[in-house]
Design a protein around this motif. Sequence first.
Motif, PDB file in Angstrom:
ATOM      1  N   GLY A  55       0.741  -1.297  -0.029  1.00 46.31           N
ATOM      2  CA  GLY A  55       0.095   0.020   0.034  1.00 46.31           C
ATOM      3  C   GLY A  55       0.799   1.165   0.009  1.00 46.31           C
ATOM      4  N   CYS A  56       1.696   1.317  -1.105  1.00 50.24           N
ATOM      5  CA  CYS A  56       2.898   2.392  -1.050  1.00 50.24           C
ATOM      6  C   CYS A  56       2.503   3.566  -1.276  1.00 50.24           C
ATOM      7  N   GLY A  57       1.251   3.820  -1.709  1.00 49.75           N
ATOM      8  CA  GLY A  57       0.667   5.238  -2.196  1.00 49.75           C
ATOM      9  C   GLY A  57       1.778   5.917  -3.162  1.00 49.75           C
ATOM     10  N   ASP A  71       0.626  -1.234  -4.941  1.00 48.67           N
ATOM     11  CA  ASP A  71      -0.544  -0.659  -4.674  1.00 48.67           C
ATOM     12  C   ASP A  71      -1.693  -1.013  -5.492  1.00 48.67           C
ATOM     13  N   GLU A  72      -2.844  -0.827  -5.464  1.00 45.74           N
ATOM     14  CA  GLU A  72      -3.956  -1.300  -6.249  1.00 45.74           C
ATOM     15  C   GLU A  72      -4.166  -0.102  -7.218  1.00 45.74           C
ATOM     16  N   GLY A 109      -1.232  -4.357  -7.546  1.00 45.87           N
ATOM     17  CA  GLY A 109      -1.939  -5.417  -6.762  1.00 45.87           C
ATOM     18  C   GLY A 109      -2.772  -5.035  -5.689  1.00 45.87           C
ATOM     19  N   ARG A 110      -3.478  -6.175  -5.123  1.00 42.62           N
ATOM     20  CA  ARG A 110      -4.156  -6.005  -3.889  1.00 42.62           C
ATOM     21  C   ARG A 110      -3.398  -6.749  -2.851  1.00 42.62           C
ATOM     22  N   ILE A 111      -3.665  -6.058  -1.812  1.00 40.55           N
ATOM     23  CA  ILE A 111      -2.544  -6.565  -0.519  1.00 40.55           C
ATOM     24  C   ILE A 111      -3.382  -7.904  -0.139  1.00 40.55           C
ATOM     25  N   GLU A 112      -4.783  -8.088  -0.152  1.00 38.71           N
ATOM     26  CA  GLU A 112      -5.298  -9.178   0.157  1.00 38.71           C
ATOM     27  C   GLU A 112      -4.796 -10.409  -0.728  1.00 38.71           C
ATOM     28  N   VAL A 137      -2.404   2.073   5.864  1.00 38.05           N
ATOM     29  CA  VAL A 137      -3.370   1.115   4.872  1.00 38.05           C
ATOM     30  C   VAL A 137      -4.481   0.439   5.364  1.00 38.05           C
ATOM     31  N   LEU A 162      -9.184  -1.155   4.479  1.00 33.16           N
ATOM     32  CA  LEU A 162      -9.683  -2.521   4.034  1.00 33.16           C
ATOM     33  C   LEU A 162     -10.813  -3.018   4.869  1.00 33.16           C
TER      34      LEU A 162
END
Length: 339
Positions: free
Chosen positions: A161-163, A182-183, A206-209, A226, A230
């Motif tokens: 989730g690096c922003g 990051d998505e 990509g998504r963290i999940e 982050v 979620l």
Amino acid sequence: MKGLSNRALFDRLSELGDPVRCRLLLALDAEELTVSEICQVMQLPQSTASRHLRVLVDGGWVTGRRDGTSRRYRGAVDRQPETARELWALVAGALSGSRAAANDRRRLRDVVARRQSRSQEFFSTAAGRWAELRRQLFGQRFETEALVSLLDPEMTIGDLGCGTGELTEILAAGAGRVIAVDESEAMLKAARRRLNGRGNVELRRGRIESLPVADGELDAATLILVLHHLAEPATAIAEATRALAPGGRLLVVDMLPHERDEYRQQMGHVWLGFDPAELSGWLRTAGLSSVRSRPLPTDVDAKGPALFAAVALRGAGGKRRSRKRPQDRKRTRKQETDR
Ligand SMILES: C[S@@+](CC[C@H](N)C(=O)[O-])C[C@H]1O[C@@H](n2cnc3c(N)ncnc32)[C@H](O)[C@@H]1O
């Protein structure tokens, strides 16, 4: 009720009829403060703090005194008639258990601690002058930049989730390799611009999940501001754990519980902060150990809720979620690598 006419009672009710004003009185009941300290504790603009203060001073709930060039204010509930005191006891009792009041108390402690370290006596010493001079000459950020030199240059760190890549940039100065995920394409675009030329950074969409990161690929991972976005933070923590190598560490920084409901609409927050004990539970459930968590000191200029940091270790024999099959891993990397 003793001590107040009906009219005076309704005046008191109106003076205490605002939650922010009551939090202010709670703080001033505990500590004498200047207006600028009130602004820091309550995170209010000066005009709003002054407006509430005026109502409390006029109603006799607060008194002020001159101290050199500034004015200090403190609660004067004990000088009120008995009925008003009873009214306040009721309000204070209900309010003091709230999250907002708990956050005020935390910032109040920080403000008082800062004041003590800035006392006249301290500044007359060489140590006090140096602390100030150091800040003036070199600013506040250089320590963070320097401390990353302590990172092992062999390390691979995941900034999940690096922003826009602010932390990624700092980490890349010390770590061997940083994988920033990051998505959001817009965020990654900004990160790409910032990190242009950093050969040891890989941006992945990509998504963290369901991270585009192989099992055990990371020696450390960060989830900074982050998790409150979620729906299922525990799932994200378990997924980050999967991506950690044995001996790897996960760092989570997020907000302590707060009551700023407007953040849901304004910034898409799903969680209004986290109870560190609950978060520590999720870290343990994911199979991490040596969980440590602490509130972070508040910055004088910060307007947001107070933060905490939690860190946990993936032990050599830690529990693992089901691994991705190598063919899935390859496909994920191929589809989602953004570089
Ligand atoms: C508040 S920003 C924080 C960014 C950065 N960590 C920082 O501290 O500056 C949250 C970031 O998480 C990303 N994000 C939110 N939900 C996500 C998800 N499910 N998977 C991947 N990234 C996500 C957003 O796109 C955004 O860039």
